[in-house]
Write an enzyme that holds these catalytic residues in place. Structure first.
Site, PDB file in Angstrom:
ATOM      1  N   CYS A  93       0.998  -1.181   0.085  1.00  0.00           N
ATOM      2  CA  CYS A  93      -0.071   0.034  -0.009  1.00  0.00           C
ATOM      3  C   CYS A  93       0.902   1.298   0.133  1.00  0.00           C
ATOM      4  O   CYS A  93       0.885   1.932  -0.968  1.00  0.00           O
ATOM      5  CB  CYS A  93      -0.842   0.089   1.152  1.00  0.00           C
ATOM      6  SG  CYS A  93      -2.224  -1.297   1.193  1.00  0.00           S
TER       7      CYS A  93
HETATM    8  N1  LIG Z   1      -3.769  -5.825   2.507  1.00  0.00           N
HETATM    9  C1  LIG Z   1      -3.954  -4.814   2.653  1.00  0.00           C
HETATM   10  O1  LIG Z   1      -3.433  -4.356   3.819  1.00  0.00           O
HETATM   11  C2  LIG Z   1      -4.770  -3.645   1.918  1.00  0.00           C
HETATM   12  C3  LIG Z   1      -5.308  -2.583   2.828  1.00  0.00           C
HETATM   13  C4  LIG Z   1      -5.979  -1.645   2.142  1.00  0.00           C
HETATM   14  C5  LIG Z   1      -6.257  -1.709   0.707  1.00  0.00           C
HETATM   15  N2  LIG Z   1      -5.824  -2.832  -0.049  1.00  0.00           N
HETATM   16  C6  LIG Z   1      -6.137  -2.876  -1.568  1.00  0.00           C
HETATM   17  O2  LIG Z   1      -7.177  -3.950  -1.555  1.00  0.00           O
HETATM   18  C7  LIG Z   1      -6.827  -4.590  -3.078  1.00  0.00           C
HETATM   19  C8  LIG Z   1      -6.658  -5.951  -2.640  1.00  0.00           C
HETATM   20  O3  LIG Z   1      -5.487  -6.408  -1.769  1.00  0.00           O
HETATM   21  P1  LIG Z   1      -5.282  -7.403  -1.107  1.00  0.00           P
HETATM   22  O4  LIG Z   1      -4.257  -7.203  -0.215  1.00  0.00           O
HETATM   23  O5  LIG Z   1      -6.424  -8.157  -0.676  1.00  0.00           O
HETATM   24  O6  LIG Z   1      -4.629  -8.656  -2.480  1.00  0.00           O
HETATM   25  P2  LIG Z   1      -4.320  -9.868  -2.486  1.00  0.00           P
HETATM   26  O7  LIG Z   1      -3.249 -10.217  -3.397  1.00  0.00           O
HETATM   27  O8  LIG Z   1      -4.175 -10.568  -0.834  1.00  0.00           O
HETATM   28  O9  LIG Z   1      -5.682 -10.536  -2.826  1.00  0.00           O
HETATM   29  C9  LIG Z   1      -6.330 -10.390  -4.142  1.00  0.00           C
HETATM   30  C10 LIG Z   1      -6.853 -11.603  -4.522  1.00  0.00           C
HETATM   31  O10 LIG Z   1      -7.585 -11.487  -5.888  1.00  0.00           O
HETATM   32  C11 LIG Z   1      -7.433 -12.673  -6.576  1.00  0.00           C
HETATM   33  N3  LIG Z   1      -7.706 -12.193  -8.123  1.00  0.00           N
HETATM   34  C12 LIG Z   1      -6.681 -11.514  -8.937  1.00  0.00           C
HETATM   35  N4  LIG Z   1      -7.443 -11.440  -9.912  1.00  0.00           N
HETATM   36  C13 LIG Z   1      -8.586 -11.862  -9.879  1.00  0.00           C
HETATM   37  C14 LIG Z   1      -9.624 -11.607 -10.926  1.00  0.00           C
HETATM   38  N5  LIG Z   1      -9.656 -11.140 -12.075  1.00  0.00           N
HETATM   39  N6  LIG Z   1     -10.773 -12.505 -10.393  1.00  0.00           N
HETATM   40  C15 LIG Z   1     -10.788 -12.748  -9.025  1.00  0.00           C
HETATM   41  N7  LIG Z   1      -9.965 -12.650  -8.042  1.00  0.00           N
HETATM   42  C16 LIG Z   1      -8.732 -12.327  -8.694  1.00  0.00           C
HETATM   43  C17 LIG Z   1      -6.006 -13.236  -6.185  1.00  0.00           C
HETATM   44  O11 LIG Z   1      -5.890 -14.400  -6.607  1.00  0.00           O
HETATM   45  C18 LIG Z   1      -6.131 -12.964  -4.818  1.00  0.00           C
HETATM   46  O12 LIG Z   1      -6.403 -13.787  -4.008  1.00  0.00           O
HETATM   47  C19 LIG Z   1      -5.756  -3.864  -3.517  1.00  0.00           C
HETATM   48  O13 LIG Z   1      -5.924  -2.768  -4.307  1.00  0.00           O
HETATM   49  C20 LIG Z   1      -5.026  -3.107  -2.221  1.00  0.00           C
HETATM   50  O14 LIG Z   1      -4.068  -2.158  -2.632  1.00  0.00           O
HETATM   51  C21 LIG Z   1      -5.065  -3.718   0.748  1.00  0.00           C
END
Ligand SMILES: NC(=O)c1ccc[n+]([C@@H]2O[C@H](COP(=O)([O-])OP(=O)(O)OC[C@H]3O[C@@H](n4cnc5c(N)ncnc54)[C@H](O)[C@@H]3O)[C@@H](O)[C@H]2O)c1
Length: 440
Positions: free
Chosen positions: A279
């Protein structure tokens, strides 16, 4: 706020209020899984969609792979049939609400990589039925929801604000935070129309403690970028201060702690070996990319990015200098890294500064090892991987120990006793007095 009037909207609102709505969550990662669990816990039937079969299989077996979400919470939800997972997007047609939580990384050029949002929306667009609420949660540049997502979903029978309700709601989850989790972190929501916002608020209000409406998707998108840019720039400031203090022989940690006693107008941020996670090092570049298009150079972001990028070098210089003081060269010395996850008490390695530090140490000829209770294998690059060692034993054998991540459960007292030299980049040894300890 405009009332929800049409029969399609009324029907959807009623399904949400009575928990009859079927909720789809796209992307079952750090963000999607906790959200799916919250919805499911309060009685919604939730379908998690993921392209990774391994995640789908684990979830359907009732097993969690996310540290903050215990299997003991997931298993009964799966058994009750209220939480399921699939990689079959045809099931989107059965959903009444859809939250998109897919990754938004940067390309090598530091431009936004929208490919995950685009491919998720392509699939959703094929099967979406009128009468569905779609909320994008992935962090992204202002304008994404209206300029990119909306055209992929809208059709004559799926007009946004009439048959489809579209919102952006930034995710603020902080993995490893024992006090704030999905349920009690206020949720900002901005819709494409007022009716969309109202529908988004209604959904979140079922499961979360507080919902904060804003007037547009762009405002909601910008809120998240402000929050993370604020952190990134303030960390850049204290990192620069740490370098200045280092040059002047002042303890930067003592300075920050004393400044933090001011009861107003100051918020402490702490220096470290570099930014980590996916992030803070990434999101601000979504903003600078977009602002460049608007003709404004995001100079604070670029500058903080530069300063933060210097920190792994600064940390390695500290290690080298500390070894030199002990009449040793970095080349050939055994350097043991304590903690490699990007932050305390979690297992997430994304963008961890430990990777840069290990690279630099290796490049300068040091023999690297590490301990991390959360990370059994540390992949530095495609040719190099290390296995976590016993922290006390490895510290005793090292020429220098370097604390990169300040995990709570490290046996610091024994490490201080056994090690000959410790470079502490996190002030994990606050309160310890020893000539062996060199602080950032
Ligand atoms: N992890 C954090 O602390 C956090 C905090 C705030 C915001 N975010 C934001 O949230 C979003 C997700 O982050 P995350 O940490 O959960 O990511 P992550 O990588 O843990 O999870 C994302 C998931 O999406 C899946 N995926 C990818 N393409 C896909 C598709 N086309 N269809 C279905 N599933 C698909 C992946 O396999 C994965 O399991 C990002 O934009 C991130 O910047 C994350």
């Amino acid at each position: 706020m405009e009332a929800i009037r049409t029969s399609i909207a009324d029907e959807l609102a009623e399904k949400i209020r009575t928990r009859q709505a079927r909720c789809g969550v796209i992307g079952m990662g750090y963000v999607g899984l906790p959200l799916a669990v919250e919805f499911s816990k309060i009685g919604f039937h939730v379908m998690g969609f993921d392209v990774l079969n391994s995640k789908v299989e684990q979830l359907n077996a009732g097993t969690s792979y996310i540290q903050d979400v215990p299997t003991s919470e997931v298993a009964p939800l799966v058994q009750s049939g209220r939480l399921q997972a699939t990689s079959d997007f045809r099931q989107v047609a059965e959903m009444d609400t859809i939250n998109i939580c897919v990754p938004t990384p940067l390309r090598k050029t530091k431009d936004p990589d929208m490919s995950y949002i685009v491919s998720a929306c392509e699939e959703i667009g094929k099967y979406l039925k009128p009468g569905t609420l779609v909320i994008l949660e992935s962090t992204t540049y202002p304008g994404t929801t209206d300029e990119l997502v909306r055209p992929m979903l809208e059709r004559p029978d799926r007009r946004i604000g009439e048959e489809i309700f579209l919102c952006f709601s930034p995710e603020r989850v902080d993995p490893g935070n024992p006090h704030f989790q999905t349920k009690n972190i206020p949720k900002v929501v901005g819709g494409t129309t007022a009716r969309c916002t109202e529908m988004g608020m209604l959904l979140y209000a079922q499961a979360l403690d507080r919902v904060v409406p804003v007037t547009s998707t762009q405002v909601a998108e910008m809120v998240k970028l402000l929050e993370n840019t604020f952190r990134m720039i303030n960390i850049g400031l204290v990192n620069e201060l740490a370098m200045m203090c280092g040059r002047m022989g002042i303890d930067v940690w003592e300075v920050i702690d004393a400044a933090a006693t001011k009861p107003f107008g100051f918020m402490p941020f702490y220096p470290g070996p570099g930014l980590g996670g996916h992030c803070i090092p990434i999101d601000p570049f979504y903003l600078s990319w977009k602002s460049k298009q608007a003709g404004i150079e995001a100079r604070f972001i670029e500058l903080a990015g530069y300063v933060n990028g210097q920190m792994p070098h600064f940390a390695v210089d500290k290690i080298q200098n500390a070894l030199n003081e002990h009449a040793k060269a970095l080349k050939g010395s055994r350097v043991h890294i304590l903690g490699v996850a990007y932050k305390r008490d979690i297992d997430d390695m994304r963008e961890s500064p430990a990777i840069d530090v290990a690279h630099l140490l290796k490049e300068r000829g040091a023999k690297v090892s590490y301990s991390d209770p959360f990370v059994p294998v540390f992949r530095v690059d495609k040719d190099t991987e290390y296995f976590s060692q016993d922290p006390i034993q490895a510290s005793a054998q090292a020429d220098c120990v370097v604390i990169i991540t300040n995990h709570t459960e490290m046996p610091y007292a024994s490490i201080v006793e056994k090690a000959t030299l410790i470079v502490d980049t996190r002030n994990a040894l606050k309160g310890y007095r020893s000539d062996k300890i060199v602080r950032l």
